[in-house]
Motif scaffolding. Structure first.
Motif: not given
Lengths: 215, 540
Positions: A65-67, A69, A72, A74, A88-89, A92, A95, A97-98, A101, B16-17, B20
């Protein structure tokens, strides 16, 4: 250590005190210890139970899940020119997220906030653009006048004008990259600025310099 | 920060992050304190990436910032909180504890807040309600009020606390034209805020929304966007909640003591100790050496009702606990039938000692463990005395002692008879110091977890192609099933993975599960040793 032993290993202390005798010295090291040494006593088994299984599942889920959010981060991957249909799919389903943040800026030092710099620089690029377009118009007028004198000189000056414009554009782009969270907005603006500049030059150039007929 | 800690922090940040944040974090750990510009310059990363990484780290409480060495007018300096990064190893344990105490709702609340670092109460409630609704059968949905009540219970028992407020978070950024003098204040300790555990009044009613399948994706996105903009109407902006790790650690410590008593003595004694700890939960400060003194009468009244033991039997149990060499419980007076306390620090020291002894036993055998225990109890012994007391033949005793010495578990102490330290007239005594040995073992544990993580990454990388293939096939199967395909098609797709590949996948899964479980269990040892080391420092 010059000892009384004349070359034979002689210790400066009484070996008996440590319980050693000459014959029963432990082996000397013949190099670094092996990377995976032999172990005489095998380790015991892991605890296995419902609790441990549940915690392990929690750990694996959290890792996955953390990957997804927005925390994370890049490194700057080149953004595709067109957003792929499947993105897009996948977003979704996973999950994701944008990427945008925004933290609560009240709790962070202001220098971490990227917004202000862009506004200032946008104004700069605009003023630069304005200045350069004014310059260009002057140059174009000069070119008109010089056309009559000779083509060589006017070409040089046109190149100079184009060079100036390129430099300003590059600066504008660099400042944009040093940017912020709303990258798409910034790109659009930059594109528009380019477009107008090109428009100025393009329209003016074709009208004034083209002698041949358009097909 | 030791080398092993830095390595482990780097691996955890990367997992986790991403790379970078890992680069930024590791560099900041190594350098201590840095300003933003210095950090960007030294890591050679783009400035905006560094800014984003710092935002992420501060959001999760892993990085703190404060006025620099040049005072409030100088640039802000950032510092990493290494301990907090290492707490990431323990996240599954925190979540599981919340589940066992407060059910699924509590579990999801803690999970969401851990994943995001800090959250407002309203956004937590909404997200958790949505997730619970998603798992419920069609037609039912989770009411917000239930989630709010679970949240309140977590706050009342201090498992969640408010993030400390900042008086003013300005900084003199280069180029900002501020007429007033900008002040950089550091965030204060959370406990210093008097409203630390006060719930805000929020205006939030409703139920969790179910996530529809992708056909209604558009509607859902629009609804989600609406929900985000509705946040401002809940009345609690700016009040962020974070997990109170200290409270969880106290809870784990209590659990460790109770299970130790139950192993050493029996179930009833552990119930008595559990009652004592529960009664003094709120009154005992975090780093206290013993709990509040409790009288036997009070303990008798507070025992759980299903434990029907008579009063004299309780007294006998208490005497037994006091006389036990582990010294969990101590007697401090005679009023009220006897005043008893739980010796927290001593219990931790004994648990740590038991851990050390067990490590020596598992690695070097029971006779070496006997020698080790002997040295722990008798402090300093000569070679001859060790052989005699441990009842081990001389040659083997020598071997074992030298093995332990080479592993640094045992030290040699020289006691001179004459001032010139002549070797023939000096005593050489073997000794074990519990605290430095505990620190050594702690570093071994950090190294172990680092190795486990690296092995797991290696295994995943080796079988990357196979894993991707199996994921693709699962996705195809899922989509086929959703659109209602025949079983023949499904079996055809399943057969795309050959049997040996399936076996390989199975063994890979087994290995990774084992490695993950090991990480969790090594972390339990780490917790025990860390608590012991912190308790010795606190008492100074």
């Amino acid at each position: 250590m010059a000892g009384k032993g004349r070359g034979i290993a002689a210790f400066t202390f009484n070996i008996e005190a440590l319980g050693l005798s000459r014959g029963s010295m432990p082996e000397t090291q013949r190099g670094p210890t092996p990377l995976f040494p032999q172990i005489e006593y095998k380790p015991g088994p892991l605890k296995a139970g419902e609790d441990e299984d549940y915690m392990r599942a929690l750990k694996q889920e959290m890792r996955g899940r953390m990957k997804d959010l927005p925390f994370n981060i890049k490194p700057h991957a080149g953004k595709g020119d067109v957003e792929r249909y499947k993105e897009k799919y996948t977003r979704e389903i996973k999950r994701i997220e944008d990427d945008n943040w925004t933290p609560d800026w009240n709790y962070l030092p202001k220098e971490l906030k990227p917004q202000k710099k862009i506004i200032r620089k946008k104004r700069d690029t605009k003023t630069n653009a304005k200045v350069s377009s004014k310059d260009k118009e002057e140059l174009l007028n000069k070119l008109d006048a010089l056309e009559k004198k000779g083509d060589v000189k006017s070409d040089d000056e046109e190149d100079e004008a184009k060079g100036l414009k390129k430099e300003n554009d590059e600066e504008g782009e660099e400042e944009e990259i040093e940017g912020e969270f709303d990258e798409e907005l910034e790109e659009e603006n930059d594109y528009i600025a380019n477009y107008f500049e090109d428009g100025d030059d393009y329209g003016g150039g074709s009208d004034d310099n083209m002698d041949e007929a358009t097909y | 920060m030791t080398a092993q800690e830095v390595r482990l922090c780097g691996l955890l940040l990367q997992e986790h992050f991403g790379d970078v944040v890992e680069k930024v974090g590791t560099h900041l750990i190594r350098s201590g304190v840095l300003t933003l510009r210095a950090l960007a310059h030294e890591t050679k990363l783009a400035l905006d990436l560094v800014k984003k990484s710092l935002c992420v780290l501060v959001q999760h409480g892993m990085c703190t910032f404060g006025p620099g060495r040049r005072g409030p007018a100088g640039p802000v300096e950032y510092r990493i909180n290494c301990e907090r990064i290492l707490h990431m190893l323990r996240y599954p344990r925190y979540i599981y504890t919340a589940k066992s105490l407060y059910g699924d709702t509590g579990e999801l609340i803690i999970e969401e807040i851990l994943q995001r670092g800090q959250m407002t109460m309203s956004s937590t409630v909404k997200t958790v309600a949505d997730r619970l609704t998603h798992n419920m059968p069609e037609g039912q949905s989770m009411d917000y009020s239930e989630v709010v009540s679970a949240f309140s219970r977590l706050v009342e028992t201090h498992f969640l606390q408010r993030c400390p407020p900042m008086a003013s978070a300005g900084s003199s950024s280069s180029g900002a034209v501020d007429t007033s003098l900008p002040v950089v204040t550091q965030p204060a300790e959370p406990e210093s805020n008097p409203e630390c555990y006060k719930l805000p009044y929020i205006n939030l009613t409703g139920q969790g929304k179910r996530r529809r399948s992708s056909e209604d994706g558009e509607d859902d996105q629009r609804a989600a966007k609406k929900a985000k903009t509705d946040n401002s109407q809940c009345g609690d902006e700016g009040i962020y909640w974070q997990v109170n790790f200290l409270r969880f650690h106290l809870h784990f410590r209590d659990q460790a003591i109770i299970s130790a008593v139950s192993c050493k003595l029996d179930q009833t004694s552990s119930e008595i100790v559990r009652t004592m700890l529960r009664m003094s939960e709120v009154t005992t400060p975090a780093h206290a050496a013993f709990t509040q003194a409790l009288s036997a009468n009070e303990i008798f009244r507070s025992l759980p009702s299903n434990y029907n033991i008579a009063r004299p039997i309780l007294d006998q149990y208490l005497t037994l606990l006091v006389d036990d060499p582990m010294e969990f419980v101590g007697k401090t007076g005679d009023s009220g039938g006897g005043m008893y306390v739980v010796n927290l620090h001593r219990a931790l020291a004994n648990l740590a000692r038991a851990t050390l002894e067990s490590v020596v036993q598992e690695r070097f055998g029971s006779r070496s463990a006997r020698i080790f225990r002997l040295l722990l109890r008798k402090r300093h012994l000569e070679q001859k005395q060790v052989e005699d007391f441990a009842m081990v033949p001389a040659k083997e005793a020598k071997d074992m002692l030298y093995t332990l010495l080479s592993e640094n578990l045992v030290q040699l102490q020289e006691v001179p008879k004459t001032p010139d330290y002549a070797p023939s007239r000096t005593f050489y005594l073997y000794t074990v110091n519990q605290l430095p040995t505990a620190r050594l073992l702690l570093q071994h544990c950090y190294k172990t977890i680092g190795n486990l993580i690296e092995r797991r990454l290696y295994e995943t990388k080796e079988n990357k192609r196979l894993l991707e293939k199996s994921q693709r096939i699962e996705a195809i199967l899922a989509s086929l099933q959703a659109t209602g395909a025949e079983t023949a098609q499904l079996t055809e797709v399943e057969e795309m993975i050959t049997a040996p590949e399936r076996q390989q996948l199975e063994s890979l899964r087994h290995h990774i599960n084992k490695l993950d479980s090991s990480e969790n269990q090594v972390d339990e040892t780490i917790f025990l040793l860390e608590s012991y080391i912190n308790s010795t420092q606190a008492s100074r």
